[in-house]
Design an enzyme around this catalytic site. Structure first.
Site, PDB file in Angstrom:
ATOM      1  CE  LYS A 164      -9.613  11.802   3.459  1.00 37.76           C
ATOM      2  NZ  LYS A 164      -9.598  10.424   3.969  1.00 37.76           N
TER       3      LYS A 164
ATOM      4  CG  HIS B 248      -5.434  13.423   4.123  1.00 35.82           C
ATOM      5  ND1 HIS B 248      -6.151  13.862   3.034  1.00 35.82           N
ATOM      6  CD2 HIS B 248      -5.037  12.159   3.827  1.00 35.82           C
ATOM      7  CE1 HIS B 248      -6.187  12.903   2.116  1.00 35.82           C
ATOM      8  NE2 HIS B 248      -5.511  11.860   2.573  1.00 35.82           N
TER       9      HIS B 248
ATOM     10  NE  ARG C   1      -8.963   4.238  -0.904  1.00 38.37           N
ATOM     11  CZ  ARG C   1      -9.368   4.037  -2.155  1.00 38.37           C
ATOM     12  NH1 ARG C   1      -9.737   2.814  -2.531  1.00 38.37           N
ATOM     13  NH2 ARG C   1      -9.415   5.021  -3.027  1.00 38.37           N
TER      14      ARG C   1
ATOM     15  CB  THR D 250      -0.939  -0.002   1.223  1.00 45.54           C
ATOM     16  OG1 THR D 250      -1.827  -1.116   1.114  1.00 45.54           O
ATOM     17  CG2 THR D 250      -1.753   1.274   1.302  1.00 45.54           C
TER      18      THR D 250
ATOM     19  CB  SER E 128      -1.908  11.749   7.422  1.00 44.15           C
ATOM     20  OG  SER E 128      -2.213  11.936   6.061  1.00 44.15           O
TER      21      SER E 128
ATOM     22  CB  VAL F  52       4.240 -13.677  10.001  1.00 43.17           C
ATOM     23  CG1 VAL F  52       3.613 -14.306  11.239  1.00 43.17           C
ATOM     24  CG2 VAL F  52       5.425 -12.812  10.392  1.00 43.17           C
TER      25      VAL F  52
END
Length: 476
Positions: free
Chosen positions: A246, A49, A306, A40, A337, A172
């Site tokens: 968003k 942000h 995400r 990611t 962030s 793992v």
């Protein structure tokens, strides 16, 4: 025997390794891929942000605000590109205007500084290429853009320099608890474990108990446009958020390109594909905000995942049932962030249990990278006289020298792929996307690592570029 085992080397794991490396104690860090920041963290909007979007009194709100304050100075210390350009959430009608007012009030409650509601004609003066039908916008001056993967890599380099033991290619597959000690993969032992496994956090948590949450990988597709489009907007441009996110943004990147996206689609943990349908949605949505985008200037499309949890918030802290098992999980936006601030709190939680109490006498918190294209002509001449390899430009699109590539190879963690080099020094990041410099970078990698070019991959394990010679000798 270690004092702590970190699972996962995305931005959350990198941030925690960096923070723990300041203290006396043995830290083992496990990552399933052949490099850090290879999930990611390498494929997102790269935005820090401001903090007006999270619901007040949530972990998202808390860590977003704290992270926004921390990250610019961290980037300065680590020599990572970071630009404080601010963001605009734009609206087109009365309903959007109400959402913008709600976001303003939420931001004030969260403690965001400098928020303003801007209306026409001031809005068009602030951002000339916006759709003239935009009626108002929420201006957040504290929003930043960064290079997210270089940030994570820088954190990892300093953590390793300070003594953290990173094991790559170590997925793992089991965690057992023997008394007060965790045994990971039947061979690594520590009294503390921190789960930073991104979209697989729920699976890792399932090794120690029935997981309390479920992570759903949510895919976002993007366009990356050429630098000819990089100055089209001055700020990060959002549309009003919806229940699924968003929305599609338009933003400059720290390297001078323009990023447009993302979509939002639930998927599997290994799906990084892009689709004609998803890219069409981006185009149709983006031009509503910025009509003059030239998508024919696209140099790359990509997708990121995400880690959305069914909790609706970050999952940060010690497990309520398993003593000394910590998590930094569900780190969907604003995860980038927030990761630095969350890592600081995890260390504090450990210290309350009498772990990692003593700062090391000597530890590093800074890093410096040579960027040839940022030098003056006089500086370049002087540097080439001492380091001739910097006089050979390998990536012409981004003006990246052989010396920068060699330096990147010999920092730890060592890159073993073309994309690993790209993430460290931008070789191959330009308009041709490695079309010209790729073979030369592959040759340099093989030489410096002492391996065959056949062993060099594009990115993850198995992504081989060469499979053999077409001719074994001149007679064939």
């Amino acid at each position: 025997m270690y004092d702590c085992i970190i699972i996962g080397a995305g931005i959350s794991g990198c941030s925690l390794a960096f923070e723990l490396s300041k203290y006396s104690g043995k830290v083992l860090w496990l990552e399933k891929n052949n490099d850090v920041a290879d999930e990611t963290t390498k494929a997102n909007s790269a935005i820090i942000h401001a903090g007006y979007d999270p619901v007040p009194n949530t972990l998202m709100a808390k860590y977003n605000i704290e992270g926004n304050k921390m990250i610019p100075s961290l980037c300065k210390d680590l020599d990572v590109p970071c630009k404080n350009i601010g963001s605009l959430v734009v609206g087109f009608n009365e309903q959007d205007d109400k959402i913008i007012e709600e976001l303003y009030e939420r931001g004030i409650e969260n403690g965001v500084k400098g928020l303003q509601i801007v209306k026409q004609p001031e809005l068009s003066k602030l951002e000339p290429n916006l759709n003239t039908e935009c009626t108002s916008a929420l201006y957040a001056p504290s929003a930043c853009i960064i290079n997210s993967w270089q940030f994570a890599i820088a954190l990892s380099e300093v953590a390793i320099q300070n003594g953290v033991d990173l094991h790559l290619n170590e997925e793992v597959t089991s965690i057992k608890k023997e008394g007060d000690i965790f045994v990971v993969n039947e061979k690594y032992k520590a009294p503390l474990v921190v789960n930073c496994a991104g979209v697989t956090c729920d699976r890792v948590a399932g090794f120690v108990k029935k997981s309390d949450y479920k992570i759903t990988p949510n895919k976002g597709e993007y366009y990356l446009l050429d630098k000819s489009q990089g100055s089209l907007v001055r700020h990060v441009i959002f549309q009003c958020p919806t229940k699924i996110g968003k929305g599609v943004l338009v933003a400059p990147t720290v390297d001078g390109n323009l990023i447009v996206g993302p979509t939002s689609t639930n998927t599997s943990a290994d799906d990084y594909s892009t689709s004609a349908f998803g890219l069409k949605l981006i185009r149709e949505s983006a031009v509503k905000s910025v009509p003059n985008i030239k998508f024919q200037e696209n140099i790359r499309t990509f997708a990121g995942l995400r880690a959305r949890s069914d909790v609706g918030d970050f999952i940060i802290g010690e497990d309520k049932d398993v003593h000394n098992f910590f998590s930094i999980a569900g780190m969907a936006s604003p995860g980038l962030s927030s990761a630095s601030a969350a890592a600081v709190d995890i260390v504090k939680m450990m210290q309350e249990k009498d772990y990692f109490l003593n700062l090391k006498k000597n530890y590093t918190l800074t890093r410096k990278v040579v960027r040839f294209k940022e030098m003056s002509h006089e500086q370049r001449k002087e540097y080439i006289e001492k380091h001739p390899e910097y006089g050979r430009i390998i990536c012409r699109c981004e003006t990246i020298s052989e010396g920068e590539i060699i330096d990147a190879i010999h920092r730890c963690p060592k890159p073993v792929s073309l994309d690993g080099i790209k993430r460290r020094c931008n070789a191959g990041m330009g308009r041709c996307q490695s079309g010209f410099c790729g073979p030369r970078v592959q040759e340099i990698l093989a030489k410096e690592l002492g391996v065959s070019q056949l062993d060099i991959m594009l990115d993850k394990n198995g992504s081989y570029i060469l499979c053999g010679r077409t001719k074994e000798n001149d007679d064939e």
